[in-house]
Scaffold this active site. Structure first.
Site, mmCIF file in Angstrom:
data_model
loop_
_atom_site.group_PDB
_atom_site.id
_atom_site.type_symbol
_atom_site.label_atom_id
_atom_site.label_comp_id
_atom_site.label_asym_id
_atom_site.label_seq_id
_atom_site.Cartn_x
_atom_site.Cartn_y
_atom_site.Cartn_z
ATOM 1 N N CYS A 1 -3.345 1.458 6.163
ATOM 2 C CA CYS A 1 -3.740 0.755 7.637
ATOM 3 C C CYS A 1 -4.255 1.507 8.778
ATOM 4 O O CYS A 1 -4.843 1.056 9.756
ATOM 5 C CB CYS A 1 -2.462 -0.110 8.166
ATOM 6 S SG CYS A 1 -0.951 1.138 8.499
ATOM 7 N N ASN B 1 0.864 -1.358 0.047
ATOM 8 C CA ASN B 1 -0.164 0.028 0.006
ATOM 9 C C ASN B 1 0.772 1.367 -0.146
ATOM 10 O O ASN B 1 0.505 2.267 -0.607
ATOM 11 C CB ASN B 1 -1.102 -0.150 1.215
ATOM 12 C CG ASN B 1 -0.320 -0.066 2.531
ATOM 13 O OD1 ASN B 1 0.679 -0.703 2.631
ATOM 14 N ND2 ASN B 1 -0.909 0.599 3.347
ATOM 15 N N GLU C 1 3.792 -5.243 12.321
ATOM 16 C CA GLU C 1 2.939 -4.148 12.210
ATOM 17 C C GLU C 1 1.721 -4.838 11.193
ATOM 18 O O GLU C 1 1.979 -4.951 10.215
ATOM 19 C CB GLU C 1 3.553 -2.988 11.488
ATOM 20 C CG GLU C 1 4.871 -2.448 12.219
ATOM 21 C CD GLU C 1 4.240 -1.840 13.575
ATOM 22 O OE1 GLU C 1 3.205 -1.298 13.614
ATOM 23 O OE2 GLU C 1 4.938 -1.630 14.426
ATOM 24 N N GLY D 1 2.103 -6.033 7.310
ATOM 25 C CA GLY D 1 1.336 -6.753 6.573
ATOM 26 C C GLY D 1 -0.166 -7.025 7.102
ATOM 27 O O GLY D 1 -0.267 -6.564 8.161
ATOM 28 N N GLU E 1 7.533 0.319 15.861
ATOM 29 C CA GLU E 1 8.527 1.077 15.202
ATOM 30 C C GLU E 1 8.636 2.716 15.461
ATOM 31 O O GLU E 1 8.115 3.166 16.416
ATOM 32 C CB GLU E 1 8.122 0.843 13.812
ATOM 33 C CG GLU E 1 8.011 -0.611 13.200
ATOM 34 C CD GLU E 1 7.795 -0.892 11.926
ATOM 35 O OE1 GLU E 1 7.146 0.126 11.044
ATOM 36 O OE2 GLU E 1 8.191 -1.745 11.138
ATOM 37 N N THR F 1 -1.263 -13.203 7.963
ATOM 38 C CA THR F 1 0.168 -13.309 7.260
ATOM 39 C C THR F 1 1.025 -13.364 8.737
ATOM 40 O O THR F 1 1.876 -13.962 8.829
ATOM 41 C CB THR F 1 0.856 -12.473 6.300
ATOM 42 O OG1 THR F 1 -0.208 -12.153 5.360
ATOM 43 C CG2 THR F 1 1.858 -12.927 5.855
HETATM 44 P P1 NDP Z 1 0.259 -9.357 3.178
HETATM 45 O O1 NDP Z 1 0.197 -9.928 4.719
HETATM 46 O O2 NDP Z 1 -0.272 -10.251 2.134
HETATM 47 O O3 NDP Z 1 1.719 -9.202 2.560
HETATM 48 C C1 NDP Z 1 2.533 -8.509 3.512
HETATM 49 C C2 NDP Z 1 4.087 -9.014 2.873
HETATM 50 O O4 NDP Z 1 4.454 -10.124 3.534
HETATM 51 C C3 NDP Z 1 4.092 -8.914 1.315
HETATM 52 O O5 NDP Z 1 5.491 -8.499 0.748
HETATM 53 C C4 NDP Z 1 3.942 -10.365 1.087
HETATM 54 O O6 NDP Z 1 4.371 -10.540 -0.230
HETATM 55 C C5 NDP Z 1 4.403 -11.049 2.204
HETATM 56 N N1 NDP Z 1 4.268 -12.338 2.597
HETATM 57 C C6 NDP Z 1 3.015 -12.953 2.264
HETATM 58 N N2 NDP Z 1 2.793 -14.245 2.677
HETATM 59 C C7 NDP Z 1 4.130 -14.113 3.397
HETATM 60 C C8 NDP Z 1 4.630 -15.510 4.268
HETATM 61 N N3 NDP Z 1 4.131 -16.617 4.568
HETATM 62 N N4 NDP Z 1 5.888 -15.287 4.632
HETATM 63 C C9 NDP Z 1 6.557 -14.084 4.570
HETATM 64 N N5 NDP Z 1 6.041 -13.184 3.882
HETATM 65 C C10 NDP Z 1 4.940 -13.331 3.314
HETATM 66 O O7 NDP Z 1 -0.358 -7.888 3.114
HETATM 67 P P2 NDP Z 1 -0.537 -6.977 2.088
HETATM 68 O O8 NDP Z 1 0.521 -6.880 1.160
HETATM 69 O O9 NDP Z 1 -1.995 -7.260 1.444
HETATM 70 O O10 NDP Z 1 -0.695 -5.469 2.943
HETATM 71 C C11 NDP Z 1 -2.014 -5.204 3.491
HETATM 72 C C12 NDP Z 1 -2.042 -5.527 4.868
HETATM 73 O O11 NDP Z 1 -0.872 -4.696 5.615
HETATM 74 C C13 NDP Z 1 -3.384 -4.978 5.375
HETATM 75 O O12 NDP Z 1 -3.725 -5.793 6.266
HETATM 76 C C14 NDP Z 1 -2.760 -3.515 6.249
HETATM 77 O O13 NDP Z 1 -3.335 -3.126 7.487
HETATM 78 C C15 NDP Z 1 -1.332 -3.971 6.660
HETATM 79 N N6 NDP Z 1 -0.433 -2.963 6.961
HETATM 80 C C16 NDP Z 1 -0.203 -2.643 8.458
HETATM 81 C C17 NDP Z 1 0.688 -1.328 8.312
HETATM 82 C C18 NDP Z 1 1.090 -1.073 9.872
HETATM 83 O O14 NDP Z 1 1.783 -0.437 9.952
HETATM 84 N N7 NDP Z 1 0.480 -1.805 10.782
HETATM 85 C C19 NDP Z 1 0.848 -0.583 7.423
HETATM 86 C C20 NDP Z 1 0.596 -0.767 6.191
HETATM 87 C C21 NDP Z 1 -0.052 -1.986 5.933
HETATM 88 P P3 NDP Z 1 3.634 -10.795 -1.533
HETATM 89 O O15 NDP Z 1 2.713 -9.534 -1.495
HETATM 90 O O16 NDP Z 1 4.713 -10.730 -2.601
HETATM 91 O O17 NDP Z 1 3.007 -12.033 -1.420
#
Ligand code: NDP
Length: 480
Positions: free
Chosen positions: A282, A150, A248, A226, A461, A230
């Site tokens: 997020c 995002n 996070e 993420g 963080e 996950t």
């Molecule tokens: P995901 O959890 O799908 O992915 C996050 C990252 O983790 C990506 O690089 C993804 O790779 C990777 N990933 C996925 N599966 C695995 C695994 N099994 N092991 C290790 N890495 C993995 O989240 P999104 O990318 O869909 O992001 C959206 C989410 O992030 C929302 O829930 C949002 O709230 C959260 N978020 C939280 C923030 C915070 O500061 N708390 C800030 C911004 C977002 P790939 O995409 O290549 O599959």
């Protein structure tokens, strides 16, 4: 077609299996580059390079490390227009947003931690006249940084900067949905003089490449941003290996609006909190709680403000809502609108895809959506939608507002709108979140702790919290 290759040991490499993933521009639906599909073998190479680079980077000293990271910051600033365009093309966000917010923030992340390490200190404790304790903070070694789609470069550098500044070597993975700025960033790091192996950037699927970083025995800490599901999975792998973990995760943030506020001003900011970056932040306030006495007046003003979030080509200055990140995500968000109707909600505005035409005829666009009439405990009010969808709920007392706000599994952020100072303090203290904004939203000072409670994450963080995470602490006790 451009190939987004891995950056390992100071150079660019094809993935070991020579497999590539399509990179789609969400505003046009076109495949415009190919992404390395990295596997365990690539992760192994990167970790080995990082391990070899670690002693020299650790021992380089703060001043020299700071100079190199400042050069990276300046390199990002120099390439700001290219990076902003790449971010918009990859993610779908308006170009003005990546130009004014995402890339400048990446510049700041690097310079903040480059200078922060010049001003840190550790503690000493004098037990009595004969005993002195002092604490040392040393880098951990090789650490893994995994970031979402995002706010791609913004969040990628938010992890990498403190990890490198503290003296660690990094194996990092951006989301495979938005890898372009991380790829361009690698060249900036080379130009800035980051020694080979200190930073390694791998591309590919989370479940393959990301999972291999998490499971690698020589990666001693994982900083992950993420989704909550996950994050939970990563914890099950990393915790039994006793890795340091910073998670996070998702949010379902409440915006609390109390009577007495300036309705027009507040509605403008509440709409911004709900719909900036297509609601794909997020921290977006997706549950809007409004005191009953002002509900109708505030709703009318909020509707007007929401309709000002013009959906359009991300490259146009007039666009306030760009494309959602991909088709699957658009379908997921639209699915929540349908679910809201089934759960008894009324769609006040939006809720549909938007046809843009021209170069964006096949893009993934939808209109900002407001829904009312849903109970606080329904799925749409409990699950993270992560798109341009917000719900309105009335409340009659402060206690009820707090009860609704705290009623989800999440606890990332909240924003409170009130003219009553005591109420502001009281509500802020009683909200179960890691971050509270009062009469504001998304005002960030990089020194402040950032993170969530409950299912929104573990750890913090920002500022010294980040440097603490990326170091091991040792107490040394001396009998004099
Ligand atoms: P995901 O959890 O799908 O992915 C996050 C990252 O983790 C990506 O690089 C993804 O790779 C990777 N990933 C996925 N599966 C695995 C695994 N099994 N092991 C290790 N890495 C993995 O989240 P999104 O990318 O869909 O992001 C959206 C989410 O992030 C929302 O829930 C949002 O709230 C959260 N978020 C939280 C923030 C915070 O500061 N708390 C800030 C911004 C977002 P790939 O995409 O290549 O599959």
């Amino acid at each position: 077609m451009l190939h987004i290759r891995n950056y390992i040991n100071g150079g660019f490499h094809n993935p070991n299996g020579d497999q590539w993933i399509d990179n789609v521009n969400p505003a046009t639906g076109d495949v415009y580059s190919l992404i390395a599909r990295s596997t365990e073998t690539d992760v192994d190479l990167a970790v080995q390079a990082a391990q070899q680079a670690f002693p020299a980077w650790r021992d380089m000293g703060h001043k020299k490390r700071s100079e190199i990271l400042m050069a990276v910051s300046k390199g990002i600033a120099k390439h700001l227009p290219d990076l902003a365009l790449a971010e918009s093309n990859d993610q779908g966000k308006p170009l003005w947003l990546s130009t004014q917010v995402d890339i400048p923030r990446a510049v700041d992340n690097m310079s903040f931690f480059a200078t922060e390490i010049l001003h840190t200190s550790t503690d000493t404790y004098q037990t009595d006249n004969h005993t002195l304790n002092y604490t040392l903070r040393t880098p951990i070694g090789v650490v893994g940084c995994i970031s979402p789609w995002n706010l791609p470069l913004y969040l990628f550098t938010w992890k990498i900067a403190p990890a490198l500044a503290a003296g660690n070597c990094v194996v990092a993975k951006p989301s495979e949905l938005t890898p372009m700025t991380a790829f361009l960033f690698a060249q900036i790091c080379i130009d800035a003089g980051i020694p080979p192996g200190v930073l390694n950037i791998l591309h590919g699927y989370g479940a393959e490449c990301g999972a291999a970083i998490v499971a690698h025995p020589d990666v001693k800490a994982i900083s992950f941003t993420g989704g909550t599901v996950t994050g939970k999975h990563i914890a099950t792998v990393a915790a039994p290996m006793f890795k340091k973990l910073s998670l996070e995760l998702g949010g379902k943030n409440a915006t609390l609006v109390f009577k007495g506020v300036d309705i027009a001003h507040t509605a403008r900011h509440v709409a911004r909190a709900a719909f900036t970056n297509q609601g794909e932040i997020c921290l977006c306030g997706s549950r809007i709680l409004i005191e009953q006495d002002i509900y109708d007046e505030f709703k009318a003003e909020l509707l007007k403000e929401t309709q000002r979030f013009v959906v359009g080509d991300p490259l146009l200055e007039s666009t306030r809502t760009g494309a959602l990140v991909n088709k699957a995500h658009l379908d997921k968000v639209l699915g929540y609108v349908e679910l809201a109707k089934e759960e008894g909600g009324t769609v006040l505005t939006g809720g549909k895809t938007v046809e843009i035409g021209g170069r964006c005829a096949s893009g993934f666009f939808m209109s900002p959506t407001l829904i009312e009439g849903l109970p606080a405990n329904c799925r749409v009010n409990q699950e993270e939608v992560f798109g341009p969808v917000a719900t309105l709920m009335p409340f009659t007392t402060e206690a009820e507002a707090l009860q609704i706000a705290n009623s989800t599994q999440y606890g990332l952020a909240a924003s409170v709108w009130t003219q009553n100072l005591s109420q502001a303090h009281r509500v802020a203290q009683n909200l179960e979140t890691g971050i509270v904004w009062v009469n504001s939203w998304l005002v960030r000072d990089l020194r402040t702790p950032f993170g969530g409670v409950k299912a929104s994450g573990v750890g913090r963080e920002g500022g010294t919290e980040a440097l603490r995470f990326f170091t091991e602490v040792k107490n040394i006790c001396i009998q004099i």
